[in-house]
Design a protein around this motif. Sequence first.
Motif, PDB file in Angstrom:
ATOM      1  N   VAL A   1       0.854  -1.189   0.000  1.00  0.00           N
ATOM      2  CA  VAL A   1       0.000   0.000   0.000  1.00  0.00           C
ATOM      3  C   VAL A   1       0.892   1.242   0.000  1.00  0.00           C
ATOM      4  O   VAL A   1       1.575   1.531   0.986  1.00  0.00           O
ATOM      5  N   LEU A   2       0.869   1.975  -1.105  1.00  0.00           N
ATOM      6  CA  LEU A   2       1.690   3.174  -1.214  1.00  0.00           C
ATOM      7  C   LEU A   2       1.092   4.330  -0.430  1.00  0.00           C
ATOM      8  O   LEU A   2       1.809   5.069   0.247  1.00  0.00           O
ATOM      9  N   GLU A   3      -0.216   4.492  -0.552  1.00  0.00           N
ATOM     10  CA  GLU A   3      -0.910   5.558   0.157  1.00  0.00           C
ATOM     11  C   GLU A   3      -2.315   5.087   0.513  1.00  0.00           C
ATOM     12  O   GLU A   3      -2.912   4.284  -0.213  1.00  0.00           O
ATOM     13  N   GLY A   4      -2.848   5.594   1.632  1.00  0.00           N
ATOM     14  CA  GLY A   4      -4.238   5.352   1.971  1.00  0.00           C
ATOM     15  C   GLY A   4      -4.492   4.029   2.675  1.00  0.00           C
ATOM     16  O   GLY A   4      -3.578   3.408   3.230  1.00  0.00           O
ATOM     17  N   ASP A   5      -5.743   3.613   2.617  1.00  0.00           N
ATOM     18  CA  ASP A   5      -6.206   2.430   3.333  1.00  0.00           C
ATOM     19  C   ASP A   5      -7.034   1.566   2.391  1.00  0.00           C
ATOM     20  O   ASP A   5      -7.909   2.072   1.684  1.00  0.00           O
ATOM     21  N   VAL A   6      -6.758   0.259   2.416  1.00  0.00           N
ATOM     22  CA  VAL A   6      -7.513  -0.676   1.578  1.00  0.00           C
ATOM     23  C   VAL A   6      -7.813  -1.934   2.377  1.00  0.00           C
ATOM     24  O   VAL A   6      -7.173  -2.217   3.403  1.00  0.00           O
ATOM     25  N   THR A   7      -8.798  -2.685   1.894  1.00  0.00           N
ATOM     26  CA  THR A   7      -9.078  -4.006   2.439  1.00  0.00           C
ATOM     27  C   THR A   7      -8.923  -5.013   1.307  1.00  0.00           C
ATOM     28  O   THR A   7      -9.541  -4.863   0.252  1.00  0.00           O
ATOM     29  N   ILE A   8      -8.079  -6.021   1.522  1.00  0.00           N
ATOM     30  CA  ILE A   8      -7.845  -7.067   0.525  1.00  0.00           C
ATOM     31  C   ILE A   8      -8.197  -8.408   1.139  1.00  0.00           C
ATOM     32  O   ILE A   8      -7.638  -8.795   2.171  1.00  0.00           O
ATOM     33  N   ASN A   9      -9.157  -9.080   0.521  1.00  0.00           N
ATOM     34  CA  ASN A   9      -9.622 -10.385   1.024  1.00  0.00           C
ATOM     35  C   ASN A   9      -9.886 -10.334   2.530  1.00  0.00           C
ATOM     36  O   ASN A   9      -9.515 -11.248   3.280  1.00  0.00           O
TER      37      ASN A   9
ATOM     38  N   HIS B   1      -2.993  -0.434   5.740  1.00  0.00           N
ATOM     39  CA  HIS B   1      -2.757   1.010   5.787  1.00  0.00           C
ATOM     40  C   HIS B   1      -1.469   1.352   5.044  1.00  0.00           C
ATOM     41  O   HIS B   1      -0.786   0.475   4.527  1.00  0.00           O
ATOM     42  N   ARG B   2      -1.159   2.636   5.015  1.00  0.00           N
ATOM     43  CA  ARG B   2      -0.010   3.120   4.246  1.00  0.00           C
ATOM     44  C   ARG B   2       1.267   2.345   4.575  1.00  0.00           C
ATOM     45  O   ARG B   2       1.641   2.185   5.734  1.00  0.00           O
ATOM     46  N   ARG B   3       1.906   1.845   3.529  1.00  0.00           N
ATOM     47  CA  ARG B   3       3.181   1.115   3.584  1.00  0.00           C
ATOM     48  C   ARG B   3       3.070  -0.259   4.223  1.00  0.00           C
ATOM     49  O   ARG B   3       4.090  -0.908   4.492  1.00  0.00           O
ATOM     50  N   ASP B   4       1.857  -0.752   4.487  1.00  0.00           N
ATOM     51  CA  ASP B   4       1.702  -2.149   4.888  1.00  0.00           C
ATOM     52  C   ASP B   4       1.922  -3.062   3.684  1.00  0.00           C
ATOM     53  O   ASP B   4       1.625  -2.686   2.533  1.00  0.00           O
ATOM     54  N   GLY B   5       2.423  -4.254   3.949  1.00  0.00           N
ATOM     55  CA  GLY B   5       2.567  -5.282   2.918  1.00  0.00           C
ATOM     56  C   GLY B   5       1.744  -6.494   3.279  1.00  0.00           C
ATOM     57  O   GLY B   5       1.651  -6.874   4.461  1.00  0.00           O
ATOM     58  N   PHE B   6       1.137  -7.122   2.256  1.00  0.00           N
ATOM     59  CA  PHE B   6       0.254  -8.264   2.492  1.00  0.00           C
ATOM     60  C   PHE B   6       0.455  -9.282   1.376  1.00  0.00           C
ATOM     61  O   PHE B   6       0.213  -8.990   0.211  1.00  0.00           O
ATOM     62  N   GLY B   7       0.936 -10.463   1.760  1.00  0.00           N
ATOM     63  CA  GLY B   7       1.139 -11.538   0.795  1.00  0.00           C
ATOM     64  C   GLY B   7       0.012 -12.547   0.881  1.00  0.00           C
ATOM     65  O   GLY B   7      -0.439 -12.898   1.971  1.00  0.00           O
TER      66      GLY B   7
END
Length: 238
Positions: A193-201, A206-212
């Motif tokens: 996540v480069l900027e902002g907030d998202v929900t994946i699956n 949040h910003r700069r979080d990584g999710f594999g």
Amino acid sequence: MAQTILHRAETRGHANHGWLNSYHTFSFAGYQNPARVHFGVLRVLNDDTVAGGMGFGTHPHDNMEIISIPLSGDLEHKDSMGNVGIIRKGDVQAMSAGTGVAHSEKNHNRDQEVKFLQIWVFPNKRGVQPRYDQQSFREEDRHNQFQQVLSPNPDDAGVWIHQDAWFHLGKLDAGFATEYQLKKAGNGVYAFVLEGDVTINGQTLHRRDGFGIWETDRLDIRADSNAEVLLMEVPMAV
């Protein structure tokens, strides 16, 4: 059942050298974490800020695919293949180190920082002829959709590398929802996540979080605020 791994922004390795402020998602240089060496063939994800006029001196690489994505400012590149250029936000650079290449990267400007992602991917073949690839992309083409910026195919959209990997960038409005279908069975996706907030699956990021995520064929993605996301689909077997 999909498998996942979550790397919060604040858990990354960090090195501040003054001229270089770098955050490491995976083990790199002085940051060595045996639990975080790679995600499939994704070996390095560095979030770098380089001070004005400073940079990395000439140094060698071999048998690695190296991708640079500027986030702001101008990054100057020189290499032993004779390539000299500047990459800016909206550009993506790929270099196949193969049998060996030396390059330098520095901030082209003295009066502002340059911020960029440095990404290393293990290649699917060793000893290739070194090569350089750079393309510019229209940011409006990633508005509420995922724009392909890298693939394994020279004839496909984006730069290409020696690996069955696909990178996509999305700039999503708050409330926008979409899905990403994996290109190749057995691959996984590492979302950054480069900027902002998202929900994946179902996982809030949040910003700069990584999710594999792997052992799935699709991702459901929703922007919880205005957001920018990089999806890196890569083989899971190194």
